[in-house]
Design an enzyme around this catalytic site. Structure first.
Site, PDB file in Angstrom:
ATOM      1  N   LEU A  80       0.856  -1.191   0.000  1.00 46.87           N
ATOM      2  CA  LEU A  80       0.000   0.000   0.000  1.00 46.87           C
ATOM      3  C   LEU A  80       0.892   1.241   0.000  1.00 46.87           C
ATOM      4  CD1 LEU A  80      -3.199   0.188   0.113  1.00 46.87           C
ATOM      5  CD2 LEU A  80      -2.838   1.199   2.362  1.00 46.87           C
ATOM      6  N   GLY A  81       1.758   1.314  -1.006  1.00 50.32           N
ATOM      7  CA  GLY A  81       2.632   2.476  -1.163  1.00 50.32           C
ATOM      8  C   GLY A  81       1.973   3.505  -2.056  1.00 50.32           C
ATOM      9  N   ARG A  82       2.786   4.198  -2.831  1.00 48.89           N
ATOM     10  CA  ARG A  82       2.273   5.274  -3.691  1.00 48.89           C
ATOM     11  C   ARG A  82       1.185   4.771  -4.639  1.00 48.89           C
ATOM     12  NH1 ARG A  82       8.386   6.507  -3.921  1.00 48.89           N
ATOM     13  NH2 ARG A  82       8.254   4.432  -4.801  1.00 48.89           N
ATOM     14  N   ILE A  83       1.414   3.611  -5.226  1.00 46.57           N
ATOM     15  CA  ILE A  83       0.429   3.088  -6.183  1.00 46.57           C
ATOM     16  C   ILE A  83      -0.694   2.360  -5.449  1.00 46.57           C
ATOM     17  CG2 ILE A  83       0.061   1.618  -8.196  1.00 46.57           C
ATOM     18  CD1 ILE A  83       3.067   1.996  -8.854  1.00 46.57           C
TER      19      ILE A  83
ATOM     20  N   ARG B  85       4.505  -4.468   5.511  1.00 48.82           N
ATOM     21  CA  ARG B  85       5.244  -4.816   6.721  1.00 48.82           C
ATOM     22  C   ARG B  85       4.887  -3.879   7.866  1.00 48.82           C
ATOM     23  NH1 ARG B  85      10.768  -4.728   3.617  1.00 48.82           N
ATOM     24  NH2 ARG B  85       9.607  -2.909   2.893  1.00 48.82           N
TER      25      ARG B  85
ATOM     26  N   ARG C 143       5.464  -7.326  -9.874  1.00 47.58           N
ATOM     27  CA  ARG C 143       6.566  -7.938 -10.616  1.00 47.58           C
ATOM     28  C   ARG C 143       6.292  -9.431 -10.678  1.00 47.58           C
ATOM     29  NH1 ARG C 143       7.632  -3.726 -12.376  1.00 47.58           N
ATOM     30  NH2 ARG C 143       9.559  -2.513 -12.230  1.00 47.58           N
TER      31      ARG C 143
ATOM     32  N   GLU D 111       9.997 -12.086 -18.512  1.00 47.09           N
ATOM     33  CA  GLU D 111       9.419 -11.279 -19.605  1.00 47.09           C
ATOM     34  C   GLU D 111      10.426 -11.069 -20.736  1.00 47.09           C
ATOM     35  OE1 GLU D 111       8.043  -7.710 -17.722  1.00 47.09           O
ATOM     36  OE2 GLU D 111       6.764  -8.837 -16.355  1.00 47.09           O
TER      37      GLU D 111
ATOM     38  N   HIS E  55       2.942  -6.304 -19.644  1.00 46.39           N
ATOM     39  CA  HIS E  55       3.593  -5.343 -18.732  1.00 46.39           C
ATOM     40  C   HIS E  55       3.383  -3.908 -19.220  1.00 46.39           C
ATOM     41  CE1 HIS E  55       7.137  -4.727 -15.745  1.00 46.39           C
ATOM     42  NE2 HIS E  55       6.307  -3.689 -15.738  1.00 46.39           N
TER      43      HIS E  55
END
Ligand code: NDP
Length: 313
Positions: free
Chosen positions: A152-155, A175, A231, A260, A279
């Site tokens: 649950l960071g910036r994105i 975490r 990823r 990829e 991607h």
């Protein structure tokens, strides 16, 4: 003009943005070179900046000992050996924030596409099956269901806000707990047991490798949906394929893969319950231009010995 700073570009990004580099730098494109070693040797003394969108290893840094900055195109910089750069006194930057809304939009789109089977329905019409066989099988709803966000960071936070508009019950696992109005799980497994849909948006690299393993997929269960916009390394791809094949997991929407652009045939063969994307979560003209310009700004600053806009180390 020969007095422009020399940079080496290891791997490409949006052409329109890359073309702008020529205004400021003498650009050497390693990925276009027939003899990369000779190219690196020819700019060994003059190259002051490195840029790329994929991998930058210690050997490349050693080949360009006067580089002051590595400007990485992308927010995830798991392909860059940051420790090696730091040890050599090279600054590293990435391209956070400017792509968060784009990737969040895409995460919602991929979740909807997977649940409502939009690519499958498109094929159903094109293949004439609607006329021959009548209405398609029903799909599954997204609104109002339980979604767990891994990261649950910036994105991730932008994804959460968008899911909230779909009246969804939102949980997250990171975490460290954040001060947000969503349900926190300190255990990914517990969250997977509690939700219908799991969306991964954590960084790649060793710290998150195979976080989404067989146990987590089994906890999501036969009606569960896994969406990966993080990823490929974050999920155990073999375990994912097995879970989908055995019906232990309901469906998957995947933008990222372990190797990829190679995608396992087993995933390609699962046409009914798997949606595959190349991607492309951040890949719109506007966002790729913004990312490319941020790369350029960081290069200019790094070469001038000034603080970077978006430093990594
Ligand atoms: P941030 O650094 O802002 O957020 C990362 C989040 O992941 C944080 O909430 C962090 O919380 C959490 N996290 C990190 N490690 C772990 C762990 N081991 N277990 C659980 N949670 C963890 O990054 P962004 O949101 O800007 O980007 C996230 C990633 O999305 C990128 O690194 C990139 O790999 C991927 N991405 C993919 C794109 C695509 O095209 N598909 C496009 C853009 C990004 P905490 O530290 O508390 O654990």
């Amino acid at each position: 003009m020969t007095d422009k700073p020399v940079i080496v570009v290891l791997s490409p990004w949006y052409t329109v943005a890359m073309d702008e580099l020529d205004q400021h730098f003498t650009v050497h494109k390693l990925y276009e070179s027939k003899d990369p070693a000779a190219l690196l040797a020819s700019v060994r003394d003059t190259c002051v900046g490195i840029a790329g969108s994929k991998v930058c290893d210690a050997a490349t840094m050693d080949a360009l000992p006067n580089a002051k900055v590595i400007a990485h195109h992308g927010v995830g910089y798991d392909g860059v050996d940051v420790a090696a750069a730091t040890a050599r006194g090279i600054k590293v930057s990435n391209t956070p924030d400017v792509l968060s809304d784009e990737v969040a939009d895409f995460a919602i789109a991929l979740t909807l596409a997977t649940l409502r089977r939009i690519p499958q329905a498109d094929r159903y019409v094109r293949e004439g099956r609607w006329e021959r066989e009548g209405d398609m099988k029903f799909t599954d709803r997204m609104w109002g269901r339980k979604v767990g966000i891994l990261g649950l960071g910036r994105i991730g936070i932008e994804i959460a806000h968008r899911f909230a508009a779909f009246k969804m019950d939102i949980a997250y696992h990171t975490r460290s707990k954040r001060d947000v109005p969503f349900t926190y799980y300190s255990s990914l497994l517990d969250m997977a047991r509690a939700v219908d849909i799991l969306v991964a948006i954590v960084p790649g690299g060793a710290g998150t490798k195979h976080l989404v393993n067989r146990e987590v997929l089994d906890a999501l269960g036969p009606n569960g949906v896994f969406v990966n916009v993080a990823r490929g390394s974050v999920a155990d791809e073999d375990a994912l394929i097995a879970a989908l094949k055995d019906g232990r997991l309901g469906a998957a929407g995947l933008d990222v893969f372990a190797d990829e652009p190679r995608v396992p045939q087993a995933l390609k063969d699962m046409t009914e319950n798997v949606v595959l994307q190349p991607h492309q979560a951040s890949a719109t003209h506007d966002t790729r231009l913004a990312m490319g310009r941020l790369v350029m700004e960081n290069l200019l600053l790094g070469i001038a010995g000034k603080p970077l806009i978006t430093p990594v180390n």
